[in-house]
Design a protein around this motif. Structure first.
Motif, PDB file in Angstrom:
ATOM      1  N   UNK A 145      -2.573 -32.408  39.142  1.00 18.57           N
ATOM      2  CA  UNK A 145      -1.544 -33.498  39.960  1.00 18.57           C
ATOM      3  C   UNK A 145      -0.867 -34.113  38.944  1.00 18.57           C
ATOM      4  N   UNK A 146       0.320 -34.919  39.186  1.00 13.48           N
ATOM      5  CA  UNK A 146       1.004 -35.419  38.482  1.00 13.48           C
ATOM      6  C   UNK A 146       0.382 -36.956  38.186  1.00 13.48           C
ATOM      7  N   UNK A 147       1.130 -37.654  37.040  1.00  9.16           N
ATOM      8  CA  UNK A 147       0.554 -39.054  36.916  1.00  9.16           C
ATOM      9  C   UNK A 147       1.030 -39.881  37.646  1.00  9.16           C
ATOM     10  N   UNK A 191      -1.955 -30.532  47.932  1.00  8.71           N
ATOM     11  CA  UNK A 191      -2.032 -29.120  48.676  1.00  8.71           C
ATOM     12  C   UNK A 191      -1.431 -28.223  47.981  1.00  8.71           C
ATOM     13  N   UNK A 192      -0.124 -28.282  47.397  1.00  8.80           N
ATOM     14  CA  UNK A 192       0.464 -27.389  46.239  1.00  8.80           C
ATOM     15  C   UNK A 192      -0.676 -27.179  45.074  1.00  8.80           C
ATOM     16  N   UNK A 193      -1.176 -28.206  44.681  1.00  5.36           N
ATOM     17  CA  UNK A 193      -1.901 -28.026  43.588  1.00  5.36           C
ATOM     18  C   UNK A 193      -3.189 -27.114  44.240  1.00  5.36           C
ATOM     19  N   UNK A 194      -3.674 -27.543  44.955  1.00  9.39           N
ATOM     20  CA  UNK A 194      -4.935 -26.643  45.410  1.00  9.39           C
ATOM     21  C   UNK A 194      -4.733 -24.854  45.559  1.00  9.39           C
ATOM     22  N   UNK A 195      -3.417 -24.709  46.232  1.00  8.45           N
ATOM     23  CA  UNK A 195      -2.578 -23.461  46.437  1.00  8.45           C
ATOM     24  C   UNK A 195      -2.557 -22.788  44.796  1.00  8.45           C
ATOM     25  N   UNK A 196      -2.226 -23.507  43.983  1.00 10.26           N
ATOM     26  CA  UNK A 196      -2.089 -23.105  42.714  1.00 10.26           C
ATOM     27  C   UNK A 196      -3.235 -22.629  42.242  1.00 10.26           C
ATOM     28  N   UNK A 197      -4.411 -23.381  42.330  1.00 11.12           N
ATOM     29  CA  UNK A 197      -5.694 -22.998  41.809  1.00 11.12           C
ATOM     30  C   UNK A 197      -6.334 -21.974  42.590  1.00 11.12           C
TER      31      UNK A 197
END
Length: 465
Positions: free
Chosen positions: A207-209, A192-198
């Motif tokens: 996303x992290x490893x 969800x945080x990654x989608x917000x950054x995009x």
């Protein structure tokens, strides 16, 4: 906080409720379905107790009633909580204690039994008989114990008398549910945080490893997300680069037109023929550039591939070479078809013709003066191979793949990449068009010159029986 983490708390409470429900259901099922008479360790313990009492009773001296009273006292002093009853051969109980009715019925059922029996009746566990002899008479000994308390009652008694134990169970189960819920929800929060950054424009987000390395559906979702984000970043970057390149390509002829227009105004109406020709040339170049940009846009949208069908490649290539040779004569060059084999492919003819035409024209542009462009077409296995070779200086090895990018320019002059008088879109359009036909295209140095190799799959209809 609860509102922003509703999924977390939903999963947590459902896990916790499920765990408590399983515990209660298991307790109830055990209390209903498990018969104490079928518990093997307790059966053996009761049998051993009955045999111990019987052997002691056999060895006690004195009257049988006195012996029974003594045995009862000894039995209680040893910590046994079960009640001992002894019957004579006629079924009369010995001692002052009156046996319960369930025991009398059990005695009648088992008086002739040769092995121990156990039954649960009227809330009591009945065990016997143990056969013994005293003074020539036979007696039957039985043990009676209270039925184990219902497990739900035991649980309630544990909760009411030892609430700390119940609280420990709740805390432990809650902690386990919390850890499991956090394990499941943490990667979802990261996604969800990654989608917000995009959404905020950070297109290089991934996303992290720790999420990607998971061997479950969430890990697969993380891998798909990274692939999607990477492709989105490349597409947006390519679009931005294309806009910059288009702006540059359009600005150059417009600048030259402005200069020519200024010179024409300075010379007046009678001596501006050269400037007028220059303006006309730049307008024609702009028109061609805009046409290629529109063609590139249609190819990327996928709309140019409509109307695909089976076509004969050798005939299409022969007509294309004739037209290109006619154009090349104006520059003192030639285009020759040195090899051709009959084959059929599945493609949209306008798309494929445009791709091959751009490749051949690029060869004409970079062939040396009075030189020629060689075109060969052959069949290799299940593919048709088309090779277009000029005799120019070629392309540095590190730039061979880049010449198929829109508006790509090589710093060095006199190379077989798109020249300054070209739009820089020809080979990019050719590559995209060939890919739409299911083929591949690559470039390689031919020493001398550049060879562009196009590979297209043969038509399945042509090879079908």
């Amino acid at each position: 906080m609860v509102r922003h983490n509703r999924l977390f708390w939903k999963i947590f409470f459902w896990f916790w409720l499920s765990m408590v429900s399983v515990m209660v259901s298991l307790t109830f099922a055990l209390s209903v379905l498990v018969d104490p008479a079928d518990i093997l360790p307790e059966r053996r313990a009761l049998f051993r107790e009955l045999e111990t009492v019987g052997r002691v009773l056999e060895r006690l001296p004195g009257d049988r009633f006195e012996a029974l009273d003594t045995l009862t006292s000894w039995h209680a002093s040893r910590g046994f909580r079960n009640t001992l009853y002894v019957f004579d051969g006629a079924g009369r109980p010995l001692g002052v204690r009156e046996p319960p009715g369930s025991l009398r019925d059990f005695f009648r059922e088992t008086r002739d039994a040769t092995e121990y029996r156990m039954a649960v009746r009227d809330g009591q566990v009945l065990l016997g008989p143990y056969r013994l002899e005293r003074e020539g008479a036979e007696y039957l000994a039985y043990l009676v114990k209270s039925k184990p308390t219902h497990m739900l009652h035991k649980l309630w008694r544990l909760i009411s008398h030892e609430p700390s134990v119940f609280l420990v169970l709740l805390v432990v189960s809650g902690a386990l549910c919390f850890i499991l819920t956090a394990y499941l929800v943490a990667p979802i929060r990261e996604l969800r945080a990654a989608v917000r950054r995009i959404n905020e424009g950070q297109l290089d987000t991934a996303v992290s490893a720790a999420v990607v390395s998971r061997r479950d559906e969430i890990g697969q979702l993380g891998q798909d997300f990274n692939r999607m984000a990477g492709r989105l970043n490349r597409l947006v970057s390519a679009q931005q680069r294309l806009l910059r390149d288009v702006s540059h390509e359009l600005r150059s002829p417009l600048t030259r037109m402005s200069i020519a227009l200024g010179l024409a105004r300075r010379k007046g109406a009678g001596g501006a023929e050269g400037e007028h020709e220059r303006i006309e040339q730049e307008i024609s170049r702009l028109d061609g550039l805009i046409g290629q940009i529109l063609q590139w846009s249609r190819l990327n949208d996928g709309g140019a591939g409509a109307g695909a069908g089976t076509l004969e490649l050798s005939g299409l290539l022969a007509q294309l070479v004739d037209d290109a040779d006619f154009e090349a004569h104006a520059a003192g060059k030639r285009v020759r078809l040195t090899q051709s084999e009959t084959c059929r492919i599945d493609a949209a003819e306008p798309v494929l013709a445009s791709a091959l035409e751009n490749i051949v024209r690029n060869g004409i542009r970079h062939a040396p003066a009075a030189g020629e462009v060689e075109v060969r077409q052959r069949v290799a296995g299940s593919r048709a191979v088309i090779e277009v070779r000029d005799c120019g200086p070629g392309v540095p090895e590190e730039h061979l793949a880049s010449i198929f990018e829109p508006f790509f320019r090589i710093p060095e002059p006199s190379v077989s990449a798109p020249a300054p008088n070209g739009s820089g879109l020809g080979l990019a359009i050719a590559k995209r068009a060939v890919e739409m036909c299911g083929g591949t295209v690559r470039a390689e140095n031919a020493a001398p010159g550049l060879r562009v190799v196009v590979m297209l799959p043969l038509s399945a209809k042509a090879s079908a029986p």
